[in-house]
Design a protein around this motif. Structure first.
Motif, PDB file in Angstrom:
ATOM      1  N   HIS A   8      40.163  26.246  47.901  1.00 47.89           N
ATOM      2  CA  HIS A   8      41.547  26.597  47.573  1.00 47.89           C
ATOM      3  C   HIS A   8      41.595  27.479  46.322  1.00 47.89           C
ATOM      4  CE1 HIS A   8      45.865  26.181  47.542  1.00 47.89           C
ATOM      5  NE2 HIS A   8      45.834  25.769  46.284  1.00 47.89           N
ATOM      6  N   ALA A   9      40.784  27.159  45.337  1.00 53.83           N
ATOM      7  CA  ALA A   9      40.748  27.948  44.107  1.00 53.83           C
ATOM      8  C   ALA A   9      40.236  29.356  44.398  1.00 53.83           C
ATOM      9  CB  ALA A   9      39.877  27.265  43.054  1.00 53.83           C
ATOM     10  N   MET A  10      39.231  29.475  45.245  1.00 52.61           N
ATOM     11  CA  MET A  10      38.703  30.785  45.603  1.00 52.61           C
ATOM     12  C   MET A  10      39.749  31.599  46.358  1.00 52.61           C
ATOM     13  SD  MET A  10      35.811  31.358  44.312  1.00 52.61           S
ATOM     14  CE  MET A  10      35.244  32.757  45.233  1.00 52.61           C
ATOM     15  N   TYR A  11      40.504  30.918  47.228  1.00 47.86           N
ATOM     16  CA  TYR A  11      41.559  31.583  47.985  1.00 47.86           C
ATOM     17  C   TYR A  11      42.623  32.127  47.028  1.00 47.86           C
ATOM     18  CZ  TYR A  11      45.420  32.168  51.262  1.00 47.86           C
ATOM     19  OH  TYR A  11      46.462  32.670  51.984  1.00 47.86           O
ATOM     20  N   GLU A  12      43.035  31.318  46.067  1.00 46.79           N
ATOM     21  CA  GLU A  12      44.032  31.762  45.091  1.00 46.79           C
ATOM     22  C   GLU A  12      43.498  32.907  44.238  1.00 46.79           C
ATOM     23  OE1 GLU A  12      45.544  28.570  42.762  1.00 46.79           O
ATOM     24  OE2 GLU A  12      46.485  27.591  44.476  1.00 46.79           O
ATOM     25  N   TYR A  13      42.216  32.824  43.886  1.00 49.07           N
ATOM     26  CA  TYR A  13      41.596  33.882  43.093  1.00 49.07           C
ATOM     27  C   TYR A  13      41.605  35.199  43.870  1.00 49.07           C
ATOM     28  CZ  TYR A  13      37.966  36.537  40.693  1.00 49.07           C
ATOM     29  OH  TYR A  13      37.267  37.517  40.039  1.00 49.07           O
ATOM     30  N   GLU A  14      41.233  35.155  45.141  1.00 50.07           N
ATOM     31  CA  GLU A  14      41.219  36.363  45.966  1.00 50.07           C
ATOM     32  C   GLU A  14      42.632  36.929  46.129  1.00 50.07           C
ATOM     33  OE1 GLU A  14      38.819  38.326  47.267  1.00 50.07           O
ATOM     34  OE2 GLU A  14      37.477  37.101  46.046  1.00 50.07           O
ATOM     35  N   LEU A  15      43.616  36.061  46.320  1.00 46.36           N
ATOM     36  CA  LEU A  15      45.000  36.516  46.418  1.00 46.36           C
ATOM     37  C   LEU A  15      45.426  37.218  45.125  1.00 46.36           C
ATOM     38  CD1 LEU A  15      46.977  33.674  48.249  1.00 46.36           C
ATOM     39  CD2 LEU A  15      46.474  35.975  49.066  1.00 46.36           C
TER      40      LEU A  15
END
Length: 69
Positions: A8-15
């Motif tokens: 989830h953190a990686m997803y938010e970072y990519e966004l």
């Protein structure tokens, strides 16, 4: 941290990275539009000034015919 949280953190970072890149692209585009407008305005002003200058030059005028009495 669990794998779910890490994902989830990686997803938010990519966004966030995508959003930042989009903002940079938009800012660049707006800057280019402003520069083009400025250049267009400067060219128009230069053309207007030179046309005005030429219209007041006697060298380009044809002699007028004499006015009837």
């Amino acid at each position: 941290m669990t794998d779910t949280h890490r994902g989830h953190a990686m997803y938010e970072y990519e966004l966030q990275r995508l959003h930042t890149a989009d903002l940079i692209r938009r800012a660049d585009h707006e800057r280019q539009v402003r520069e083009a407008d400025r250049a267009r305005r400067a060219r128009r002003d230069t053309d207007h000034d030179s046309a005005e200058h030429e219209s007041h030059s006697r060298r380009f005028r044809r002699p007028r015919p004499a006015r009837p009495a």
